[in-house]
Motif scaffolding. Structure first.
Motif, short mmCIF file in Angstrom:
data_model
loop_
_atom_site.label_atom_id
_atom_site.label_comp_id
_atom_site.label_asym_id
_atom_site.label_seq_id
_atom_site.Cartn_x
_atom_site.Cartn_y
_atom_site.Cartn_z
N CYS A 81 -4.59 -27.86 15.15
CA CYS A 81 -5.88 -27.18 14.97
C CYS A 81 -5.77 -25.68 15.26
CB CYS A 81 -6.95 -27.81 15.85
SG CYS A 81 -7.46 -29.44 15.26
N LEU A 82 -4.76 -25.26 15.96
CA LEU A 82 -4.51 -23.84 16.18
C LEU A 82 -3.59 -23.29 15.10
CD1 LEU A 82 -4.85 -21.34 17.97
CD2 LEU A 82 -2.94 -22.17 19.36
N ALA A 83 -2.51 -23.99 14.80
CA ALA A 83 -1.51 -23.49 13.85
C ALA A 83 -2.05 -23.40 12.42
CB ALA A 83 -0.27 -24.38 13.87
N ALA A 84 -2.80 -24.38 11.98
CA ALA A 84 -3.26 -24.39 10.58
C ALA A 84 -4.16 -23.21 10.23
CB ALA A 84 -3.94 -25.73 10.27
N PRO A 85 -5.22 -22.94 10.98
CA PRO A 85 -6.04 -21.78 10.60
C PRO A 85 -5.32 -20.45 10.77
CG PRO A 85 -6.95 -22.84 12.55
CD PRO A 85 -5.83 -23.70 12.05
N MET A 86 -4.45 -20.37 11.78
CA MET A 86 -3.68 -19.13 11.95
C MET A 86 -2.71 -18.96 10.77
SD MET A 86 -4.95 -17.77 14.61
CE MET A 86 -6.50 -18.61 14.37
N GLY A 87 -2.15 -20.06 10.31
CA GLY A 87 -1.27 -20.02 9.14
C GLY A 87 -2.02 -19.56 7.90
N LEU A 88 -3.26 -20.01 7.75
CA LEU A 88 -4.07 -19.57 6.62
C LEU A 88 -4.33 -18.07 6.68
CD1 LEU A 88 -5.67 -20.21 4.08
CD2 LEU A 88 -7.62 -20.76 5.53
N LEU A 89 -4.59 -17.56 7.88
CA LEU A 89 -4.78 -16.11 8.04
C LEU A 89 -3.51 -15.35 7.67
CD1 LEU A 89 -6.81 -15.98 11.36
CD2 LEU A 89 -7.66 -15.55 9.06
N LEU A 90 -2.37 -15.86 8.09
CA LEU A 90 -1.09 -15.21 7.74
C LEU A 90 -0.87 -15.27 6.23
CD1 LEU A 90 1.13 -16.61 10.62
CD2 LEU A 90 0.26 -14.27 10.41
N PHE A 91 -1.20 -16.39 5.64
CA PHE A 91 -1.06 -16.58 4.20
C PHE A 91 -1.89 -15.56 3.43
CE2 PHE A 91 -2.53 -18.84 0.30
CZ PHE A 91 -1.30 -18.96 -0.33
N ALA A 92 -3.08 -15.24 3.93
CA ALA A 92 -3.99 -14.32 3.25
C ALA A 92 -3.40 -12.93 3.07
CB ALA A 92 -5.32 -14.23 4.01
#
Length: 163
Positions: A81-92
């Motif tokens: 739950c921490l890694a996934a949204p942070m990964g999406l931010l990095l992806f952006a």
């Protein structure tokens, strides 16, 4: 490193050019802070999973599985739950080029396998493990698949910068 050519999907271009994508690229502190949180998330996720999987494979066999799982599984879920949204931010930040990256696609495939494996484990071997208290061959196989999938996700994630 933008890849906004004719083969870039419009939603990837829109994400990359959004205020979020721009902020992630332009801020001196935002990108590193998000990356650190992403790393903490996957450390919690994969660290917990590796400990549990190794227990399934016979390491620390004296340690009862159910109490260990009561600690490891919530930590793994918190990590995801921490890694996934942070990964999406990095992806952006560079959505168009990252989406075309072979290592990124490998990472996502490994994450999908890891999540599907976890769901299958909880529907099958986990129930028999709780009822009988024994680690079945299916549980051991699931542990091997899990170790490979999450290791692959880490490797793929690390290789994104190089491919």
């Amino acid at each position: 490193m933008e890849h906004t050519g004719p083969d870039a999907h419009p939603w990837l271009v829109a994400l990359e050019q959004s205020g979020l994508g721009v902020a992630m690229r332009q801020s001196l502190l935002l990108y590193p802070a998000v990356e650190i949180l992403h790393i903490f998330g996957f450390v919690l996720l994969v660290g917990s999973i590796v400990g549990f999987d190794l227990r399934m494979l016979g390491l620390a066999a004296r340690l009862p599985v159910a109490p260990f799982a009561r600690h490891a599984v919530p930590l793994a879920m918190l990590g995801f739950c921490l890694a996934a949204p942070m990964g999406l931010l990095l992806f952006a930040t560079e959505a168009t080029s990252i989406a075309a990256n072979t290592a990124f696609r490998f990472k996502l495939t490994c994450i999908a396998i890891g999540l599907l494996n976890a769901a299958a484990f909880h529907l099958g071997p986990w129930r028999s493990l709780l009822q009988r208290g024994e680690v079945t061959m299916a549980a051991k196989l699931g542990a091997v698949v899990s170790l490979l999938a999450w290791s692959g996700a880490i490797i793929g994630g690390r290789l994104i910068a190089y491919l």
